[in-house]
Design a protein around this motif. Sequence first.
Motif, PDB file in Angstrom:
ATOM      1  N   GLY A 285       0.814  -1.211   0.000  1.00 45.44           N
ATOM      2  CA  GLY A 285       0.000   0.000   0.000  1.00 45.44           C
ATOM      3  C   GLY A 285       0.844   1.255   0.000  1.00 45.44           C
ATOM      4  N   ALA A 286       1.931   1.277   0.790  1.00 43.74           N
ATOM      5  CA  ALA A 286       2.781   2.457   0.874  1.00 43.74           C
ATOM      6  C   ALA A 286       3.491   2.723  -0.451  1.00 43.74           C
ATOM      7  CB  ALA A 286       3.798   2.274   1.991  1.00 43.74           C
ATOM      8  N   LEU A 287       3.937   1.682  -1.126  1.00 43.01           N
ATOM      9  CA  LEU A 287       4.587   1.849  -2.426  1.00 43.01           C
ATOM     10  C   LEU A 287       3.623   2.358  -3.480  1.00 43.01           C
ATOM     11  CD1 LEU A 287       6.813  -1.384  -2.506  1.00 43.01           C
ATOM     12  CD2 LEU A 287       7.620   0.988  -2.383  1.00 43.01           C
ATOM     13  N   ALA A 288       2.343   1.997  -3.325  1.00 45.13           N
ATOM     14  CA  ALA A 288       1.332   2.465  -4.279  1.00 45.13           C
ATOM     15  C   ALA A 288       0.894   3.886  -3.982  1.00 45.13           C
ATOM     16  CB  ALA A 288       0.129   1.534  -4.254  1.00 45.13           C
ATOM     17  N   GLY A 289       1.307   4.413  -2.834  1.00 46.52           N
ATOM     18  CA  GLY A 289       0.957   5.776  -2.482  1.00 46.52           C
ATOM     19  C   GLY A 289      -0.477   5.947  -2.033  1.00 46.52           C
ATOM     20  N   SER A 290      -1.131   4.865  -1.652  1.00 49.71           N
ATOM     21  CA  SER A 290      -2.525   4.934  -1.231  1.00 49.71           C
ATOM     22  C   SER A 290      -2.623   5.190   0.273  1.00 49.71           C
ATOM     23  CB  SER A 290      -3.258   3.647  -1.595  1.00 49.71           C
ATOM     24  OG  SER A 290      -2.660   2.536  -0.935  1.00 49.71           O
ATOM     25  N   ALA A 329       9.219   7.128  -0.430  1.00 50.73           N
ATOM     26  CA  ALA A 329       9.148   8.146  -1.487  1.00 50.73           C
ATOM     27  C   ALA A 329      10.332   9.108  -1.448  1.00 50.73           C
ATOM     28  CB  ALA A 329       7.845   8.935  -1.375  1.00 50.73           C
ATOM     29  N   ASP A 330      11.073   9.075  -0.359  1.00 49.03           N
ATOM     30  CA  ASP A 330      12.165  10.035  -0.186  1.00 49.03           C
ATOM     31  C   ASP A 330      13.401   9.590  -0.961  1.00 49.03           C
ATOM     32  OD1 ASP A 330      13.632  12.197   0.822  1.00 49.03           O
ATOM     33  OD2 ASP A 330      14.433  10.919   2.426  1.00 49.03           O
ATOM     34  N   SER A 331      14.020  10.534  -1.654  1.00 44.43           N
ATOM     35  CA  SER A 331      15.267  10.240  -2.361  1.00 44.43           C
ATOM     36  C   SER A 331      16.095  11.511  -2.420  1.00 44.43           C
ATOM     37  CB  SER A 331      14.992   9.737  -3.778  1.00 44.43           C
ATOM     38  OG  SER A 331      16.217   9.568  -4.459  1.00 44.43           O
ATOM     39  N   SER A 332      17.281  11.450  -1.883  1.00 40.72           N
ATOM     40  CA  SER A 332      18.163  12.612  -1.894  1.00 40.72           C
ATOM     41  C   SER A 332      19.050  12.652  -3.143  1.00 40.72           C
ATOM     42  CB  SER A 332      19.050  12.609  -0.639  1.00 40.72           C
ATOM     43  OG  SER A 332      19.800  11.405  -0.600  1.00 40.72           O
ATOM     44  N   TYR A 333      19.042  11.592  -3.925  1.00 36.07           N
ATOM     45  CA  TYR A 333      19.915  11.506  -5.099  1.00 36.07           C
ATOM     46  C   TYR A 333      19.115  11.558  -6.394  1.00 36.07           C
ATOM     47  CZ  TYR A 333      23.588   9.878  -8.219  1.00 36.07           C
ATOM     48  OH  TYR A 333      24.492   9.766  -9.247  1.00 36.07           O
ATOM     49  N   TYR A 334      18.003  10.829  -6.425  1.00 29.63           N
ATOM     50  CA  TYR A 334      17.178  10.771  -7.628  1.00 29.63           C
ATOM     51  C   TYR A 334      15.983  11.706  -7.495  1.00 29.63           C
ATOM     52  CZ  TYR A 334      19.800   6.455  -8.462  1.00 29.63           C
ATOM     53  OH  TYR A 334      20.789   5.530  -8.637  1.00 29.63           O
ATOM     54  N   ASP A 335      15.514  12.112  -8.635  1.00 30.02           N
ATOM     55  CA  ASP A 335      14.293  12.905  -8.631  1.00 30.02           C
ATOM     56  C   ASP A 335      13.080  12.031  -8.335  1.00 30.02           C
ATOM     57  OD1 ASP A 335      15.731  15.153  -9.306  1.00 30.02           O
ATOM     58  OD2 ASP A 335      15.526  14.777 -11.457  1.00 30.02           O
ATOM     59  N   LYS A 336      13.177  10.777  -8.732  1.00 31.95           N
ATOM     60  CA  LYS A 336      12.067   9.850  -8.557  1.00 31.95           C
ATOM     61  C   LYS A 336      12.604   8.429  -8.550  1.00 31.95           C
ATOM     62  CE  LYS A 336       7.761   8.319 -10.727  1.00 31.95           C
ATOM     63  NZ  LYS A 336       6.865   8.468 -11.912  1.00 31.95           N
ATOM     64  N   ILE A 337      12.000   7.608  -7.721  1.00 32.01           N
ATOM     65  CA  ILE A 337      12.372   6.193  -7.740  1.00 32.01           C
ATOM     66  C   ILE A 337      11.117   5.361  -7.938  1.00 32.01           C
ATOM     67  CG2 ILE A 337      14.430   6.508  -6.291  1.00 32.01           C
ATOM     68  CD1 ILE A 337      12.823   5.356  -3.966  1.00 32.01           C
TER      69      ILE A 337
END
Length: 422
Positions: A285-290, A329-337
């Motif tokens: 659920g957390a990976l899906a952002g729900s 969802a946090d990433s200090s290196y990539y814009d998106k993972i």
Amino acid sequence: MNGYYGPNNGPPPVPPMQYGPPPVKKSKLPWIIAALVVLAILLFSFLNKQFSPQKTAQRYFRAALLGDWETAYGYLEVPEGSLMSQAHFLDTRDADAETAVTNLKVQETGSPAAADKNFMRTFTAYYTVKGESSSRTEEIQLVRQQEKNFLFFPKWRVSSGNILAKDFVLFAPAGYEISVDQEPLTPIRKASDRTDTDDEEDADLSTDDIAATGIDGYDTYVENIFIGEHTVTASAENMEPGESAFYLSSDTMDYYKVETLDISQEAVSDMQAIVQEFMRLTYQGALAGSAPSEEYLGYWIQEDKDPERLQSVRESAEELYQDLSSDLADSSYYDKIQFTRMDFSDYQSQVNETYNDEQGNLYASLYVDYRYAYAYTGTSTSYQGITSKEDRDSSGEDSMSVTFRLENGTWKIYSASMDCVY
């Protein structure tokens, strides 16, 4: 012929008939009655002496001091109770037998009032034991019973006050089935019967008060029990059966508390399986952002007598979910993972603690080790607007702590501490 009558002259003359009462013979009946009365008096006196408190005390002391507890039990005034049988009595007395008692003398002691003397008498035994230079004494009290011997003679029994504890209190965690010396017992009060008022007053309770009012999370048992060593067996759903022994040294001992049993391996396996499913669903659920689903929230406790506590658990569940979502969802290196794989395996669980709350609910605190492996694609954009992607993966070991509460036969999460593996 001079009045002579021979064979030829016929029979002698018949004397004239005499009239009047026949001679009276003296009757033996009064003597028989008198003898029976004397015999009855002697028999009554003999039996009255045989059933006297003095004789009862002498017989009891002879049996007890020689270790003939089976005979001694017959002279005891034993109250009702599951543990008050002769067999239970003998189990606590075998090791106390004296084998060489001599010079036994039993005397009535004390000076009760005349009225009390008809209902209670005190006797003391003076005796010596082989190998000891000084004599010993032992005192008992005899209590007159309501029933009689042979309808007429008072029955006296030895008060059992010095060999048993009346209304002895035992505590066992809520829901346990316990037996003392293989005798199943029934609680007089369950932990769930305690009120909030009881809980507030517990802080200042003395030992005697605890025995009277109970202990949070424990069922209360009250039994008459003989002084001596006893074996307690306990069992409960989701727990490993256990056995313990305690020695009741005197009738002034306060109470005995049965220790919490170990969680069964089957229950640990059940909770571990719930942890695995819980983690899978939570990460999914957390990976899906729900938002937290009802299925996710259904893993947590749903019932509690304290609405504030239930609300606190609900808030903790939502906070854990939101923290995990934020970390993933946090990433200090990539814009998106974008995660492409998230696997957990090799779960190992250890029970840190088990306990019952004030209402008897069972809790089990688990420390869970596991292995993880994940893969993701990281996307970044340069200042020139060029987009690049990079596939990464990682694996390792981590752990979490979770406290379960048994709710209607199902393990529910009460609290959990789970870090994000990313």
